[in-house]
Motif scaffolding. Structure first.
Motif, short mmCIF file in Angstrom:
data_model
loop_
_atom_site.label_atom_id
_atom_site.label_comp_id
_atom_site.label_asym_id
_atom_site.label_seq_id
_atom_site.Cartn_x
_atom_site.Cartn_y
_atom_site.Cartn_z
N THR A 1 0.86 -1.18 0.00
CA THR A 1 0.00 0.00 0.00
C THR A 1 0.90 1.23 0.00
OG1 THR A 1 -1.71 -1.16 1.27
CG2 THR A 1 -1.82 1.25 1.22
N PHE A 2 0.91 1.97 -1.11
CA PHE A 2 1.80 3.13 -1.24
C PHE A 2 1.14 4.39 -0.69
CE2 PHE A 2 3.61 0.22 -4.33
CZ PHE A 2 4.97 0.36 -4.07
N HIS A 3 1.95 5.24 -0.08
CA HIS A 3 1.47 6.49 0.50
C HIS A 3 1.88 7.67 -0.38
CE1 HIS A 3 0.62 3.90 3.81
NE2 HIS A 3 1.89 3.77 4.19
N ASP A 4 1.26 8.79 -0.14
CA ASP A 4 1.53 9.99 -0.95
C ASP A 4 2.99 10.45 -0.82
OD1 ASP A 4 -1.07 10.00 -1.78
OD2 ASP A 4 -1.74 11.45 -0.28
N ASP A 5 3.61 10.16 0.32
CA ASP A 5 4.98 10.61 0.52
C ASP A 5 6.01 9.68 -0.11
OD1 ASP A 5 4.85 8.42 2.16
OD2 ASP A 5 5.29 9.50 4.03
N GLY A 6 5.54 8.65 -0.83
CA GLY A 6 6.44 7.70 -1.47
C GLY A 6 6.73 6.48 -0.64
N GLY A 7 6.39 6.51 0.63
CA GLY A 7 6.56 5.32 1.46
C GLY A 7 5.46 4.31 1.19
N PHE A 8 5.56 3.17 1.85
CA PHE A 8 4.55 2.13 1.64
C PHE A 8 4.46 1.22 2.86
CE2 PHE A 8 8.49 0.23 0.12
CZ PHE A 8 8.45 -1.07 0.62
N ASP A 9 3.38 0.53 2.94
CA ASP A 9 3.19 -0.52 3.94
C ASP A 9 3.06 -1.85 3.21
OD1 ASP A 9 2.91 -1.71 6.37
OD2 ASP A 9 0.82 -1.12 6.68
N TYR A 10 3.27 -2.94 3.92
CA TYR A 10 3.19 -4.26 3.29
C TYR A 10 2.42 -5.22 4.19
CZ TYR A 10 7.11 -5.38 6.43
OH TYR A 10 7.91 -5.57 7.53
N ALA A 11 1.76 -6.17 3.56
CA ALA A 11 1.07 -7.21 4.31
C ALA A 11 2.09 -8.20 4.85
CB ALA A 11 0.05 -7.92 3.41
N ASP A 12 1.82 -8.72 6.05
CA ASP A 12 2.72 -9.70 6.64
C ASP A 12 1.95 -10.96 6.97
OD1 ASP A 12 1.32 -9.30 9.06
OD2 ASP A 12 2.69 -7.70 9.66
N PHE A 13 2.62 -11.91 7.60
CA PHE A 13 1.99 -13.16 8.00
C PHE A 13 1.61 -13.10 9.48
CE2 PHE A 13 2.56 -17.62 9.64
CZ PHE A 13 1.38 -18.11 9.12
N GLU A 14 0.31 -12.99 9.72
CA GLU A 14 -0.25 -13.07 11.07
C GLU A 14 0.42 -12.12 12.06
OE1 GLU A 14 -0.34 -17.22 12.13
OE2 GLU A 14 -1.91 -17.67 10.66
N GLY A 15 0.72 -10.91 11.59
CA GLY A 15 1.26 -9.88 12.46
C GLY A 15 2.75 -9.92 12.68
N HIS A 16 3.45 -10.84 12.04
CA HIS A 16 4.91 -10.93 12.17
C HIS A 16 5.55 -10.06 11.09
CE1 HIS A 16 4.48 -14.18 15.07
NE2 HIS A 16 3.62 -14.77 14.23
N ARG A 17 6.08 -8.93 11.47
CA ARG A 17 6.57 -7.96 10.49
C ARG A 17 7.80 -8.44 9.74
NH1 ARG A 17 3.33 -5.25 8.22
NH2 ARG A 17 4.64 -3.41 7.86
N HIS A 18 8.51 -9.41 10.28
CA HIS A 18 9.68 -9.92 9.57
C HIS A 18 9.29 -10.98 8.53
CE1 HIS A 18 8.93 -12.71 12.85
NE2 HIS A 18 9.66 -13.62 12.24
N LEU A 19 8.00 -11.31 8.45
CA LEU A 19 7.51 -12.27 7.45
C LEU A 19 6.64 -11.52 6.46
CD1 LEU A 19 6.58 -15.27 9.79
CD2 LEU A 19 8.73 -14.88 8.54
N VAL A 20 7.15 -11.31 5.27
CA VAL A 20 6.49 -10.48 4.26
C VAL A 20 5.62 -11.36 3.36
CG1 VAL A 20 6.85 -8.81 2.42
CG2 VAL A 20 8.51 -8.98 4.29
N ALA A 21 4.33 -11.06 3.33
CA ALA A 21 3.40 -11.87 2.54
C ALA A 21 3.61 -11.65 1.05
CB ALA A 21 1.96 -11.52 2.92
N LEU A 22 3.60 -12.75 0.31
CA LEU A 22 3.69 -12.67 -1.14
C LEU A 22 2.31 -12.37 -1.73
CD1 LEU A 22 6.01 -15.75 -1.74
CD2 LEU A 22 6.57 -13.38 -2.31
N ASN A 23 2.31 -11.79 -2.92
CA ASN A 23 1.08 -11.53 -3.65
C ASN A 23 0.82 -12.71 -4.58
OD1 ASN A 23 -1.08 -10.58 -5.10
ND2 ASN A 23 0.13 -9.13 -6.32
N HIS A 24 -0.09 -13.59 -4.19
CA HIS A 24 -0.32 -14.82 -4.95
C HIS A 24 -1.18 -14.62 -6.18
CE1 HIS A 24 0.86 -16.12 -0.87
NE2 HIS A 24 1.56 -17.00 -1.55
N ASP A 25 -1.61 -13.39 -6.41
CA ASP A 25 -2.31 -13.08 -7.67
C ASP A 25 -1.34 -12.69 -8.77
OD1 ASP A 25 -4.83 -13.53 -6.55
OD2 ASP A 25 -4.94 -11.47 -5.79
N GLU A 26 -0.07 -12.53 -8.43
CA GLU A 26 0.95 -12.14 -9.40
C GLU A 26 1.48 -13.38 -10.14
OE1 GLU A 26 3.52 -10.94 -11.86
OE2 GLU A 26 2.37 -9.42 -10.78
#
Length: 411
Positions: A134-159
């Protein structure tokens, strides 16, 4: 389903902790440590137990515990090199042992190169579509993770590129010598993704077996719509120990009824690397044999978590390093095990031997005969109805006269 699975019984181990590896990845430039060779003294032990499959937890390069993968094409240097994995495969196959790999394809670690590229280039990264961003207006972004674990980055399985990547990884290691895949957190991945990747992989490796980690929900959807061969039978796992603790075999009977209706035999277990050890979760450890009797007399593909056959204890705790008790390092050889676990080992041998004598148990169904809170008799019946065993579980024993069980062929 591939034919060999009808006869396999897994011995499941978490390699990084089994071999006493460091908690964190080795610093760059550090020489790999050939810890996978520590499995070799245990292979004959596995066979003598009655198992003929080695289900390995993650072996690919990761940041910490193996489920935060950095490189799916490289053996974790804490475990050794590709040559060390090749040697383990060869030693297993020489003994008739199948090898199951653990595929972590729902998420990756933050050090995964494609995600690092996203961190460096944002929406301009060629891999931005690989993740749920999810990109923000300032150029930063957030990402989905696995069950709240920020060191586990969820893949986009629609890609589509992610599906191509996972398919290629699975094909690569099956060509290398693996016999199948346990698909980690399969429940968190869209079912069509599994149908696509598994079907394409199976086309190149028709003898491979694919078991998805599914904790709850409609198991059949992963089998039919997801093209998986099996799911992990968490519902039965819970019912086994819970019904013994509560002296309520009605719960077990209910779970066995649902279990018997599955279209494909699931991966069955009474312990694994993610849950409290059986000997610790039971209120009365004398009930442990009853749990094992259920495991080895119902339909499915049984798995024994390394150490459970020695009545290892360990509680999974909800905190950092909360898996440590259930994932201990193993001694150098079986001869170094403490004496008190061997009676449980011999009970496993006895029950696995019975299953070997009755291979039809793989697809057996269950017919209740007599049921009360503390006593349960059921018939386990072959798919063609030609073979039967009568199993009785009695949890009423007290004092020295503890719980009892029996298995017999009907008159």
């Amino acid at each position: 389903m591939t034919d060999w699975v009808q006869h396999v019984i897994w011995w499941h181990a978490h390699p990084l902790t089994f071999t006493g590896a460091e908690r964190d990845a080795l610093p760059p430039g550090t020489a790999p440590v050939p810890r996978l060779r520590r499995f070799e003294p245990w292979l004959d032990y596995l066979v003598e137990l009655g198992c003929n499959g080695l289900a390995l937890g993650p072996v690919f390069a990761s940041a910490t515990h193996g489920y935060d993968t950095i490189d799916h094409y490289r053996v974790d240097p804490r475990l050794g090199t590709e040559e060390d994995l090749r040697r383990l495969f060869d030693e297993c196959h020489r003994r008739g042992i199948r090898v199951l790999l653990d595929g972590v394809f729902n998420h990756v670690g933050r050090d995964f190169p494609q995600f690092q590229d996203v961190l460096a280039h944002g929406r301009d990264s060629a891999y931005a579509s690989w993740f749920k961003l999810t990109f923000h207006d300032d150029g930063g972004f957030d990402y989905a993770d696995f069950e709240g674990h920020r060191h586990l980055v969820a893949l986009n399985h629609d890609e589509p590129a992610v599906a191509d990547y996972v398919t290629d990884v699975m094909r690569h290691w099956l060509a290398f010598g693996a016999d199948g895949w346990r698909l980690d957190a399969a429940y968190a991945v869209p079912v069509p993704f599994w149908r696509d990747t598994v079907s394409r992989t199976r086309a190149a490796h028709p003898g491979a077996w694919f078991a998805g980690e599914v904790i709850h929900g409609d198991y059949e959807s992963w089998l039919h719509d997801g093209a998986l061969d099996a799911v992990t039978q968490y519902e039965l796992w819970k019912a086994i120990w819970s019904s013994l603790n509560d002296r309520n075999f009605y719960e077990l009977a209910w779970a066995l009824d649902r279990h018997a209706k599955l279209s494909e035999p699931p991966l069955t277990f009474v312990g694994n690397h993610d849950v409290t050890r059986l000997a610790s979760v039971l209120t009365d450890v004398r009930q442990l044999p009853l749990a094992l009797v259920v495991l080895f007399t119902v339909g499915g593909v049984p798995s024994v978590y390394a150490g459970d056959e020695q009545a290892f204890r360990g509680v999974k705790r909800d905190r950092e390093f909360g898996d440590d008790e259930v994932r201990p390092p193993f001694p150098d050889t079986p001869a170094d095990l403490v004496p008190y676990g061997w009676p449980t080992y011999h009970l496993h041998q006895q029950l696995i031997s019975l299953r070997r004598r009755h291979p039809w148990l793989h697809r057996a169904t269950i017919v209740p005969v007599q049921l009360s809170n503390e006593r349960f008799t059921y018939e386990t019946v072959s798919a063609d109805g030609e073979h039967r065993l009568v199993v009785t579980l009695d949890a009423t024993g007290t004092g020295d006269d503890g719980p009892s069980w029996s298995i017999r062929e009907p008159d």
